[in-house]
Design an enzyme around this catalytic site. Structure first.
Site, PDB file in Angstrom:
ATOM      1  N   SER A   8       0.849  -1.188   0.000  1.00 57.73           N
ATOM      2  CA  SER A   8       0.000   0.000   0.000  1.00 57.73           C
ATOM      3  C   SER A   8       0.884   1.237   0.000  1.00 57.73           C
ATOM      4  O   SER A   8       2.045   1.180   0.441  1.00 57.73           O
ATOM      5  CB  SER A   8      -0.885   0.000   1.264  1.00 57.73           C
ATOM      6  OG  SER A   8      -1.510   1.244   1.465  1.00 57.73           O
ATOM      7  N   TYR A  50      -1.528  -1.221  10.308  1.00 59.37           N
ATOM      8  CA  TYR A  50      -1.645  -1.279   8.849  1.00 59.37           C
ATOM      9  C   TYR A  50      -0.393  -0.712   8.194  1.00 59.37           C
ATOM     10  O   TYR A  50       0.211  -1.340   7.310  1.00 59.37           O
ATOM     11  CB  TYR A  50      -2.880  -0.506   8.397  1.00 59.37           C
ATOM     12  CG  TYR A  50      -3.145  -0.623   6.920  1.00 59.37           C
ATOM     13  CD1 TYR A  50      -3.699  -1.781   6.383  1.00 59.37           C
ATOM     14  CD2 TYR A  50      -2.834   0.429   6.052  1.00 59.37           C
ATOM     15  CE1 TYR A  50      -3.939  -1.894   5.022  1.00 59.37           C
ATOM     16  CE2 TYR A  50      -3.074   0.322   4.698  1.00 59.37           C
ATOM     17  CZ  TYR A  50      -3.629  -0.844   4.184  1.00 59.37           C
ATOM     18  OH  TYR A  50      -3.855  -0.954   2.826  1.00 59.37           O
TER      19      TYR A  50
END
Length: 235
Positions: free
Chosen positions: A123, A136
């Site tokens: 990401s 995350y």
């Protein structure tokens, strides 16, 4: 993104083996992809035995592996004081440990392919931070490091290992982030204003990049972290 990628692989004639936690959605995706050409295994990536079972089932179904695309992820958003150790460990298991275990389980089978490729979805969260999502961001950054290490080890055997770094893609996966905002509409307006293309991406746009990285057209690309974000990290 996973379902869009599955459709894209099937559109070019590939057999696809799907691993998902949701039986109803997995079976629907397989029906959509075509009977006999897509199979599914239902399981939880927090189970460390799942990667070996998935690889074995895929080989049993189709006899070989060419691309392993580890796309599943877990996004949990909360203020720092509200995080529990269980929250942190679940994110670590799904986002980082499971990809490592899939690579370990799949490498022997990939050695038999003429175009072997291992692909992780990281990401732009590996490059930029947002409040409330420490696990995350940490795990997605860890995936970039994992990709580089595995590329150095496996590429001499012809197995390419790459990371896809999507920016903001308009899917339900981002719901925990939006629910963590005091004003979701304002937060989304501000976010889109900070993307040079002035919009979020689509799952289908990411799927075309997945196909490219898995294809012989990317034969000289390994150990790469390919950003697909509408310019979000460029400014």
């Amino acid at each position: 993104m996973g379902r869009a990628s599955m459709r894209a692989f099937r559109a070019q004639g590939d057999d696809v083996f799907l691993v998902d936690t949701n039986r109803v959605e997995a079976e629907a995706a397989c029906r959509e992809a075509g009977a006999g050409r897509a199979r599914a295994l239902v399981g939880d990536l927090r189970d460390p035995d799942l990667p070996k079972a998935a690889v074995a089932a895929a080989l049993d179904a189709f006899g070989a592996l060419d691309t392993v695309f580890v796309n599943a992820g877990l996004l949990h958003a909360a203020a720092l004081a509200d995080w529990t150790l269980a929250d942190w460990q679940a994110s670590l298991m799904v986002n980082l440990t499971a990809p490592f275990l899939f690579a370990q389980a799949a490498a022997p089978a990939l050695r038999g392919s003429t175009n072997p490729s291992l692909l992780f979805t990281s990401s732009t969260g590996a490059l930029r931070g947002h409040a409330g999502m420490p696990a995350y961001h940490a795990t997605k950054a860890g995936l970039v490091g994992l990709c580089r290490s595995l590329a150095d080890e496996l590429s001499p055997e012809g197995i390419r290992v790459n990371c896809l770094l999507p920016g903001w893609v308009d899917t339900p996966f981002n719901s925990p982030f939006w629910s963590h905002q005091s004003d979701q509409r304002a937060a989304e307006r501000d976010l889109v204003a900070g993307i040079p293309l002035r919009r979020q991406g689509t799952a289908e746009e990411l799927a075309t990049t997945v196909l490219f990285l898995a294809s012989p057209a990317a034969a000289y690309i390994t150990g790469a972290s390919l950003v697909v974000d509408g310019g979000y990290t460029a400014v």
